[in-house]
Scaffold this motif. Structure first.
Motif, PDB file in Angstrom:
ATOM      1  N   THR A  43      -6.043  17.164   4.360  1.00 31.07           N
ATOM      2  CA  THR A  43      -6.008  16.482   3.061  1.00 31.07           C
ATOM      3  C   THR A  43      -7.338  15.850   2.668  1.00 31.07           C
ATOM      4  O   THR A  43      -7.369  15.018   1.763  1.00 31.07           O
ATOM      5  CB  THR A  43      -4.923  15.381   3.069  1.00 31.07           C
ATOM      6  N   ALA A  47      -7.235  12.032   2.792  1.00 28.58           N
ATOM      7  CA  ALA A  47      -6.406  11.276   1.853  1.00 28.58           C
ATOM      8  C   ALA A  47      -5.164  10.659   2.497  1.00 28.58           C
ATOM      9  O   ALA A  47      -4.786   9.540   2.171  1.00 28.58           O
ATOM     10  CB  ALA A  47      -5.992  12.156   0.684  1.00 28.58           C
ATOM     11  N   LEU A  48      -4.523  11.414   3.408  1.00 26.54           N
ATOM     12  CA  LEU A  48      -3.260  10.907   3.947  1.00 26.54           C
ATOM     13  C   LEU A  48      -2.862  11.622   5.229  1.00 26.54           C
ATOM     14  O   LEU A  48      -3.409  12.656   5.577  1.00 26.54           O
ATOM     15  CB  LEU A  48      -2.130  11.030   2.913  1.00 26.54           C
ATOM     16  N   THR A  49      -1.889  11.026   5.885  1.00 23.18           N
ATOM     17  CA  THR A  49      -1.171  11.597   7.021  1.00 23.18           C
ATOM     18  C   THR A  49       0.296  11.557   6.638  1.00 23.18           C
ATOM     19  O   THR A  49       0.758  10.571   6.043  1.00 23.18           O
ATOM     20  CB  THR A  49      -1.375  10.745   8.290  1.00 23.18           C
ATOM     21  N   SER A  50       1.066  12.596   6.985  1.00 22.76           N
ATOM     22  CA  SER A  50       2.472  12.608   6.603  1.00 22.76           C
ATOM     23  C   SER A  50       3.323  13.293   7.663  1.00 22.76           C
ATOM     24  O   SER A  50       2.903  14.268   8.283  1.00 22.76           O
ATOM     25  CB  SER A  50       2.636  13.326   5.258  1.00 22.76           C
ATOM     26  N   SER A 109      -4.824   1.303   6.824  1.00 21.98           N
ATOM     27  CA  SER A 109      -3.944   2.151   6.009  1.00 21.98           C
ATOM     28  C   SER A 109      -2.666   1.435   5.609  1.00 21.98           C
ATOM     29  O   SER A 109      -2.158   0.592   6.339  1.00 21.98           O
ATOM     30  CB  SER A 109      -3.571   3.415   6.795  1.00 21.98           C
ATOM     31  N   GLU A 115       1.458   2.234   4.490  1.00 20.25           N
ATOM     32  CA  GLU A 115       2.462   3.210   4.912  1.00 20.25           C
ATOM     33  C   GLU A 115       3.629   3.224   3.935  1.00 20.25           C
ATOM     34  O   GLU A 115       4.210   2.189   3.628  1.00 20.25           O
ATOM     35  CB  GLU A 115       2.949   2.856   6.316  1.00 20.25           C
ATOM     36  N   VAL A 137       4.312   8.541   4.705  1.00 16.08           N
ATOM     37  CA  VAL A 137       2.985   8.894   4.206  1.00 16.08           C
ATOM     38  C   VAL A 137       2.077   7.697   4.486  1.00 16.08           C
ATOM     39  O   VAL A 137       2.359   6.586   4.043  1.00 16.08           O
ATOM     40  CB  VAL A 137       2.988   9.202   2.691  1.00 16.08           C
ATOM     41  N   ILE A 138       1.015   7.944   5.254  1.00 15.98           N
ATOM     42  CA  ILE A 138       0.059   6.903   5.603  1.00 15.98           C
ATOM     43  C   ILE A 138      -1.249   7.222   4.882  1.00 15.98           C
ATOM     44  O   ILE A 138      -1.763   8.334   4.996  1.00 15.98           O
ATOM     45  CB  ILE A 138      -0.148   6.842   7.126  1.00 15.98           C
ATOM     46  N   THR A 139      -1.745   6.234   4.113  1.00 14.66           N
ATOM     47  CA  THR A 139      -2.942   6.466   3.321  1.00 14.66           C
ATOM     48  C   THR A 139      -3.845   5.239   3.312  1.00 14.66           C
ATOM     49  O   THR A 139      -3.327   4.114   3.262  1.00 14.66           O
ATOM     50  CB  THR A 139      -2.571   6.903   1.885  1.00 14.66           C
ATOM     51  N   PRO A 140      -5.167   5.377   3.367  1.00 10.44           N
ATOM     52  CA  PRO A 140      -5.829   6.650   3.596  1.00 10.44           C
ATOM     53  C   PRO A 140      -5.496   7.178   4.980  1.00 10.44           C
ATOM     54  O   PRO A 140      -5.097   6.435   5.877  1.00 10.44           O
ATOM     55  CB  PRO A 140      -7.318   6.333   3.461  1.00 10.44           C
ATOM     56  N   GLY A 141      -5.673   8.463   5.130  1.00  8.24           N
ATOM     57  CA  GLY A 141      -5.303   9.109   6.379  1.00  8.24           C
ATOM     58  C   GLY A 141      -6.245   8.779   7.522  1.00  8.24           C
ATOM     59  O   GLY A 141      -7.422   8.551   7.327  1.00  8.24           O
TER      60      GLY A 141
END
Length: 159
Positions: free
Chosen positions: A29, A32-35, A55, A57, A106-110
């Motif tokens: 991404t 941008a994020l982790t999901s 980040s 969540e 969804v964790i942002t920023p990744g």
């Protein structure tokens, strides 16, 4: 653009009480994020109190009910509910009493976290220890904290 088909997603299911489906990490991404999608079966302890310094969540409940600690407050999320936990805020989560919880995270920023989830899976297979997980707090921005509120919730659920 990155597309992850259900059949391509990595499933982590060594813990008989949970399944984590890895969807997107920062390498996919642009940071941008982790999901991931997580299914926690009723009675499991879920994630202990922790915070992320960098980040926020997002939790989106797909089915069942999820109990979430946010700071010192407990919230129960039901199907269709969304909750955002800002960076630095202590939080924990587990299925609500008597229910499973199926939810999107969804964790942002990744920050790369797939290896964190894989390490948890190794713990459940007996290939790693909880001490090793604790040693990764800075690497994965997953800092464990104490919470009297969450401890009391766990005791009440076990009665």
């Amino acid at each position: 653009m990155t597309l992850v088909r259900a059949a391509q997603a990595e499933l982590l299911d060594s813990d008989p009480a949970s399944v984590i489906t890895l969807l997107l990490d920062p390498e996919h991404t642009g940071g941008a994020l982790t999901s991931n999608r997580t299914l926690l079966k009723q009675g499991t302890d879920g994630a202990p109190p922790h915070r992320h310094t960098l980040s926020g969540e997002l939790f989106f409940v797909l089915g069942g009910a999820l109990e979430v600690l946010v700071g010192t407050e407990l919230r129960t999320l039901h199907e269709g509910d969304a909750l955002f936990v800002p960076p630095g805020t202590p939080h924990a989560f587990a299925p609500a009493d008597g229910q499973d919880a199926d939810f999107l995270v969804v964790i942002t920023p990744g920050k790369p976290r797939f290896d964190y989830y894989r390490l948890l899976d190794e713990v459940h297979r007996g290939e790693a220890t909880w001490s090793q997980v604790g040693e990764t707090q800075d690497r994965f921005d997953n800092h464990y904290v104490d919470s009297p509120v969450w401890a009391a919730r766990r005791q009440a659920v076990r009665r």
